[in-house]
Motif scaffolding. Sequence first.
Motif, PDB file in Angstrom:
ATOM      1  N   SER A 494      85.060 -18.453   1.311  1.00 28.11           N
ATOM      2  CA  SER A 494      83.882 -17.955   2.028  1.00 28.11           C
ATOM      3  C   SER A 494      82.604 -18.601   1.536  1.00 28.11           C
ATOM      4  CB  SER A 494      83.790 -16.432   1.864  1.00 28.11           C
ATOM      5  OG  SER A 494      83.657 -16.087   0.498  1.00 28.11           O
ATOM      6  N   LEU A 495      82.603 -19.074   0.295  1.00 30.28           N
ATOM      7  CA  LEU A 495      81.421 -19.719  -0.261  1.00 30.28           C
ATOM      8  C   LEU A 495      81.561 -21.241  -0.319  1.00 30.28           C
ATOM      9  CD1 LEU A 495      80.695 -17.328  -3.268  1.00 30.28           C
ATOM     10  CD2 LEU A 495      79.838 -17.198  -0.931  1.00 30.28           C
ATOM     11  N   LYS A 496      82.769 -21.748  -0.023  1.00 23.88           N
ATOM     12  CA  LYS A 496      83.061 -23.175  -0.162  1.00 23.88           C
ATOM     13  C   LYS A 496      82.666 -23.653  -1.559  1.00 23.88           C
ATOM     14  CE  LYS A 496      82.500 -24.141   4.767  1.00 23.88           C
ATOM     15  NZ  LYS A 496      81.793 -24.923   5.806  1.00 23.88           N
ATOM     16  N   SER A 497      83.143 -22.911  -2.534  1.00 17.77           N
ATOM     17  CA  SER A 497      82.769 -23.174  -3.914  1.00 17.77           C
ATOM     18  C   SER A 497      83.967 -22.900  -4.807  1.00 17.77           C
ATOM     19  CB  SER A 497      81.566 -22.298  -4.312  1.00 17.77           C
ATOM     20  OG  SER A 497      81.162 -22.557  -5.635  1.00 17.77           O
ATOM     21  N   ALA A 498      83.811 -23.168  -6.105  1.00 19.25           N
ATOM     22  CA  ALA A 498      84.872 -22.946  -7.088  1.00 19.25           C
ATOM     23  C   ALA A 498      84.288 -22.205  -8.280  1.00 19.25           C
ATOM     24  CB  ALA A 498      85.475 -24.277  -7.540  1.00 19.25           C
ATOM     25  N   VAL A 499      85.138 -21.399  -8.913  1.00 18.33           N
ATOM     26  CA  VAL A 499      84.720 -20.624 -10.076  1.00 18.33           C
ATOM     27  C   VAL A 499      85.646 -20.946 -11.243  1.00 18.33           C
ATOM     28  CG1 VAL A 499      86.141 -18.626  -9.394  1.00 18.33           C
ATOM     29  CG2 VAL A 499      84.200 -18.310 -10.933  1.00 18.33           C
ATOM     30  N   ASN A 500      85.078 -21.028 -12.427  1.00 20.69           N
ATOM     31  CA  ASN A 500      85.827 -21.245 -13.666  1.00 20.69           C
ATOM     32  C   ASN A 500      85.521 -20.085 -14.611  1.00 20.69           C
ATOM     33  OD1 ASN A 500      86.942 -24.188 -13.428  1.00 20.69           O
ATOM     34  ND2 ASN A 500      84.812 -24.308 -12.766  1.00 20.69           N
ATOM     35  N   LEU A 501      86.570 -19.549 -15.234  1.00 23.17           N
ATOM     36  CA  LEU A 501      86.421 -18.409 -16.128  1.00 23.17           C
ATOM     37  C   LEU A 501      87.144 -18.654 -17.435  1.00 23.17           C
ATOM     38  CD1 LEU A 501      87.122 -15.461 -13.633  1.00 23.17           C
ATOM     39  CD2 LEU A 501      84.893 -16.231 -14.435  1.00 23.17           C
ATOM     40  N   ARG A 502      86.663 -18.027 -18.487  1.00 23.44           N
ATOM     41  CA  ARG A 502      87.326 -18.047 -19.786  1.00 23.44           C
ATOM     42  C   ARG A 502      86.841 -16.833 -20.566  1.00 23.44           C
ATOM     43  NH1 ARG A 502      84.153 -21.648 -18.299  1.00 23.44           N
ATOM     44  NH2 ARG A 502      82.028 -21.743 -19.131  1.00 23.44           N
ATOM     45  N   GLY A 503      87.695 -16.341 -21.452  1.00 27.07           N
ATOM     46  CA  GLY A 503      87.304 -15.171 -22.219  1.00 27.07           C
ATOM     47  C   GLY A 503      88.467 -14.624 -23.015  1.00 27.07           C
ATOM     48  N   ARG A 504      88.329 -13.386 -23.442  1.00 25.09           N
ATOM     49  CA  ARG A 504      89.398 -12.719 -24.191  1.00 25.09           C
ATOM     50  C   ARG A 504      89.344 -11.227 -23.901  1.00 25.09           C
ATOM     51  NH1 ARG A 504      85.794 -13.405 -28.711  1.00 25.09           N
ATOM     52  NH2 ARG A 504      85.079 -11.380 -29.490  1.00 25.09           N
ATOM     53  N   GLY A 505      90.450 -10.560 -24.173  1.00 23.28           N
ATOM     54  CA  GLY A 505      90.533  -9.128 -23.951  1.00 23.28           C
ATOM     55  C   GLY A 505      91.879  -8.606 -24.400  1.00 23.28           C
ATOM     56  N   PHE A 506      92.209  -7.409 -23.937  1.00 24.42           N
ATOM     57  CA  PHE A 506      93.517  -6.847 -24.275  1.00 24.42           C
ATOM     58  C   PHE A 506      93.937  -5.879 -23.182  1.00 24.42           C
ATOM     59  CE2 PHE A 506      90.494  -3.930 -26.310  1.00 24.42           C
ATOM     60  CZ  PHE A 506      90.967  -2.686 -25.893  1.00 24.42           C
ATOM     61  N   TRP A 507      95.256  -5.603 -23.174  1.00 23.36           N
ATOM     62  CA  TRP A 507      95.872  -4.647 -22.262  1.00 23.36           C
ATOM     63  C   TRP A 507      96.565  -3.609 -23.129  1.00 23.36           C
ATOM     64  CZ3 TRP A 507      99.883  -6.226 -17.935  1.00 23.36           C
ATOM     65  CH2 TRP A 507     100.258  -5.079 -17.217  1.00 23.36           C
ATOM     66  N   GLN A 508      96.123  -2.346 -23.027  1.00 25.77           N
ATOM     67  CA  GLN A 508      96.709  -1.270 -23.809  1.00 25.77           C
ATOM     68  C   GLN A 508      97.045  -0.120 -22.870  1.00 25.77           C
ATOM     69  OE1 GLN A 508      94.389   0.026 -27.161  1.00 25.77           O
ATOM     70  NE2 GLN A 508      96.160   0.943 -28.158  1.00 25.77           N
ATOM     71  N   ASP A 509      98.343   0.204 -22.822  1.00 27.59           N
ATOM     72  CA  ASP A 509      98.830   1.219 -21.895  1.00 27.59           C
ATOM     73  C   ASP A 509      98.424   0.795 -20.476  1.00 27.59           C
ATOM     74  OD1 ASP A 509     100.248   3.376 -21.152  1.00 27.59           O
ATOM     75  OD2 ASP A 509      98.902   4.884 -21.941  1.00 27.59           O
ATOM     76  N   ILE A 514      88.323  -6.351 -20.942  1.00 26.41           N
ATOM     77  CA  ILE A 514      87.824  -7.723 -21.101  1.00 26.41           C
ATOM     78  C   ILE A 514      86.613  -7.655 -22.017  1.00 26.41           C
ATOM     79  CG2 ILE A 514      86.890  -9.744 -19.941  1.00 26.41           C
ATOM     80  CD1 ILE A 514      88.481  -9.006 -17.496  1.00 26.41           C
ATOM     81  N   GLN A 515      86.750  -8.251 -23.215  1.00 25.10           N
ATOM     82  CA  GLN A 515      85.707  -8.152 -24.231  1.00 25.10           C
ATOM     83  C   GLN A 515      84.730  -9.319 -24.179  1.00 25.10           C
ATOM     84  OE1 GLN A 515      89.012  -7.919 -27.090  1.00 25.10           O
ATOM     85  NE2 GLN A 515      87.995  -6.142 -27.960  1.00 25.10           N
ATOM     86  N   LEU A 516      85.189 -10.462 -23.706  1.00 25.68           N
ATOM     87  CA  LEU A 516      84.339 -11.646 -23.639  1.00 25.68           C
ATOM     88  C   LEU A 516      84.636 -12.380 -22.349  1.00 25.68           C
ATOM     89  CD1 LEU A 516      82.339 -13.646 -24.999  1.00 25.68           C
ATOM     90  CD2 LEU A 516      84.325 -14.798 -25.989  1.00 25.68           C
ATOM     91  N   LEU A 517      83.583 -12.786 -21.650  1.00 22.69           N
ATOM     92  CA  LEU A 517      83.744 -13.500 -20.386  1.00 22.69           C
ATOM     93  C   LEU A 517      82.619 -14.513 -20.234  1.00 22.69           C
ATOM     94  CD1 LEU A 517      84.986 -13.887 -17.532  1.00 22.69           C
ATOM     95  CD2 LEU A 517      83.462 -12.074 -16.744  1.00 22.69           C
ATOM     96  N   ASP A 518      82.991 -15.742 -20.018  1.00 25.67           N
ATOM     97  CA  ASP A 518      82.044 -16.795 -19.660  1.00 25.67           C
ATOM     98  C   ASP A 518      82.596 -17.501 -18.429  1.00 25.67           C
ATOM     99  OD1 ASP A 518      80.098 -16.586 -21.729  1.00 25.67           O
ATOM    100  OD2 ASP A 518      81.560 -17.410 -23.115  1.00 25.67           O
ATOM    101  N   GLY A 519      81.723 -17.756 -17.483  1.00 23.89           N
ATOM    102  CA  GLY A 519      82.185 -18.417 -16.273  1.00 23.89           C
ATOM    103  C   GLY A 519      81.066 -19.147 -15.583  1.00 23.89           C
ATOM    104  N   ASP A 520      81.445 -20.011 -14.671  1.00 19.31           N
ATOM    105  CA  ASP A 520      80.452 -20.695 -13.856  1.00 19.31           C
ATOM    106  C   ASP A 520      80.993 -20.849 -12.446  1.00 19.31           C
ATOM    107  OD1 ASP A 520      81.811 -23.543 -13.759  1.00 19.31           O
ATOM    108  OD2 ASP A 520      81.762 -22.982 -15.869  1.00 19.31           O
ATOM    109  N   LEU A 521      80.109 -20.674 -11.505  1.00 18.05           N
ATOM    110  CA  LEU A 521      80.417 -20.778 -10.091  1.00 18.05           C
ATOM    111  C   LEU A 521      79.594 -21.913  -9.510  1.00 18.05           C
ATOM    112  CD1 LEU A 521      81.781 -19.562  -7.530  1.00 18.05           C
ATOM    113  CD2 LEU A 521      79.770 -18.092  -7.307  1.00 18.05           C
ATOM    114  N   GLN A 522      80.258 -22.862  -8.869  1.00 18.54           N
ATOM    115  CA  GLN A 522      79.547 -23.999  -8.293  1.00 18.54           C
ATOM    116  C   GLN A 522      78.579 -23.537  -7.211  1.00 18.54           C
ATOM    117  OE1 GLN A 522      82.460 -26.784  -6.884  1.00 18.54           O
ATOM    118  NE2 GLN A 522      83.380 -27.131  -8.901  1.00 18.54           N
TER     119      GLN A 522
END
Length: 918
Positions: A494-509, A514-522
């Motif tokens: 819908s935006l004719k764009s791309a997104v990149n994400l990176r980060g860290r987190g955990f899954w419990q029960d 998500i504790q850390l998130l960095d991303g960029d969207l063109q």
Amino acid sequence: MWKKCLIACCALLLLLAATVAWLLFGNGIQKTANYFLAPDFQIQLNQPLRIDRQAVTLPEIQLTSLKHGCQLTETTPIRFIWQQRRLFSEQVRLDYSCLQQMVAQKATTTERPPFTLTRLFALLPLGEVEIADVEWQNSQAEHNPQLQRLLAASTRLKAVRQDDQLRLQLSASEYQDGQAYTLANVDGILVDKTLTALLVYQPDEQQHHQVTLTADLADSVEQLPLSADLDYHWRSPDVIIPQGGITLNWKQQQAQLQLYEVVDQEQHQLLALPFDIKNGRLHISKARFNWAKQLPQPLNGFLDLELQPTAQNRAFWNSFPLNINFRLSLLTSGDKGKGQVVIQGLDGKIDRQSLDIPLQVNGEVKSFDSIFYTNLPMRLEGELYRPLLRFLSGSLLRMTGNTEYIDIEELRLPLAGVVVGQYGIKGRLQAILKGKTRQFEQIDLRLDGRANEFIAGIHSIFNIRSAQEVIQLSETSATNRWNWNFWGNAKIPSLKSAVNLRGRGFWQDSLLNIQLLDGDLQRFALPGVQVGALQLSLSQNLLWDYQQQQISGALSVKTPYIRLDYGGQILQPDISVTLDGKDFSDLNLKSELKADRLGPIRLFSSYQDGMLRGNIYWPQQSSDVFQPLFPKRWNWLIQRGTIRGQTAFSITPESGLVAGGHIAIQNGSISLPNGAISGISFSLPYRYQDQHFQLGVKQPVEVKIAQLDNGVRLNDVSLQLQGYYPYSRQYPLSLTQLHLRLLGGELNVDKFSLPQHNPAYLRLNGIELAEILQLMQYNQLEMRGKVNAKLPFWIENSACIICDGVIEQGNDWRIHLSDELIRKIEQGGGITERILTNLMETMDVYDSNIKVNLLTDGTGLMNAKIKANNALQNPIFLNYNHKENAFDLWDSINFGSELQQQLEYRLYQKQNQDNQNQ
């Protein structure tokens, strides 16, 4: 001789009396019993026997296991009633922990003397044994809540031997509100090797368990029954099958076991398991099961199993270790056809305490529109009651298909080194996902981290350690948790764009954090809007509990610009977003926008079904913060004033940006390259859709301008505005009720529409001729009087700008030629010119007929018929035609004013830039 015999008899009687006294009143019984007792056990009697005419009372008895260093049994006094052959005790206390140690020790002993029912009946005397209360001690280590409850109950035991019949009755009761409540009953009768038994267990009103058994037993208890029929029924809302049963029919070493569920008083078979036991070997062939509980679709399959001891000529139930081989086939079907998974175990070993079974799982599972591919070499190992499943090198689980949230092109789970136990998953756990959703395409997401007893929210299979257990184990990391780093990218169609994400987190029960998130969207564009590359970061942990349907967190979004297609822009916007909702497809958003000196602008929105809806509010601010919203090509510079507004909007892939609201400006002032506008005040309702602004949605907008100076000074401008911009034939822009003051008079326009299909009539009233000449900087002629005019005005769709305009007298005019003009005419002409100048030097016009036209190339045409009287009251009739390029004339007369305005504009612009730099 008889005296000697008498003495011998007396001595014998004395010896016998002493022996009986030693046995009954000393510790003779204790020593004698310990002599015949099994090794490592010892009986202790705290008091001597008591005998009366009805019964013998044994003192308190303690039975101790010397080998394990624990007291197994302690009884209250036991009373044996002669005539009734009845043995009774008020209480027997058993040590549960000590008994468990003995059972574990006994389980490791392979050689035991044979025990038969014939010997049992020979050893048991006729009579009755009754214990009023069997009390268990030291049972705190037992974690099974049902067994713990039975051990804590008050248990009554009764056994009766009569002829060839042995009957055992056991009842466990609890006390609630001072009343006894029967928890469990056991009633068993053994008659000539035929056993019938009934067991009832009812822990509460909602649960009921009942077992009935009839069996023909072999003489040796180590042999299987000759035949048996067992029927177990239960009703319990807390188990996976709330109501069901198990039946077992056994005859001549062959048996059939069935498991069924009861639904609406009808039985539905879940498992049919035929098996036989021959030569000490258990063999199951083509056992069939049909399981649908807590699964998206029924699971069918077959089981083949062989279990036999390693030792020769021994029965599998009486000898360890055991060899096990089995093959389990699982059959599934989905929208993509049928699938089969084979689980095979070869050359496995089962001991009394542990097991070790190599496993290989291969095949595919087809469920609805999804397919799971398995290639899993594994090993089932560890303690018998706490087994571990260890995935070996090469273990890989793959999936393709569609789910409610995502279409999965491929999901890969490398599982080598992962261990699964009763408390969950441990080890390095990875996931590689490729797919698409309604919002994203070409998703490539990777998670890599470490799991510690992670159950993935599956409470029906795994247990969770208590906080006390975690402390006892000295765990350094949280249990039931998968910590991971993630990175990936995706396309947003819908935006004719791309997104990149990176980060860290955990899954419990069921919680993803998500504790850390960095991303960029063109950078991307929507209809009417262009947005620069976005930078995403996390300002508050992103929490998603998918079982509770709760999501929360906060993000920060930055971009260098937001540009609107008409030319305006928002520079360096910084957006903070707080979100909450059910999941990523159903969110509520709260935001604040700051852009350079603009803001904060507050935004409240919701995202549902791929649509973003919301409202934008900005408080009253100085108007100059909105300078970037004016396109540079306009060369408009905001000087002063205040502005505030509100906008409701929605963004969808189909419609793009749709917005509506209002902007209110008070006392605004704008410098133009060729002039200035001051005293601007209006409240403008608007709507934006399909790259069009609709102005004055329900009613025209009232616009007021104190002064507009663009060569001609206009004062007290008021007008009504309604329509669309950019305008078109279907969506016109209308200006109505225009009124302003200029040149000593006023201008009114009733209606002016764009695009123009009809002329707009400019109606001039009371215009001063003197001010017209002053504007034209024309000094050779002096005119006094007022002018009225009706000028049909065109901007487009016509060959003329003013077509057949009419100028009328507002009152009598006086025209006076200047001395300089007269002198020049007389110097350059003859006698005729002198006569004319004398006649026309001063004229009073009392009638006129003037028509004007202004062509699109700037050519101005005027045709005038004037009737006047000169100073001598002689009538004068003039026919006058004039042709001149009005644009050139305007440029010449406006040059000085424009130069001044340009200098002022540049000074204001320089001052504005200096303020922004500060």
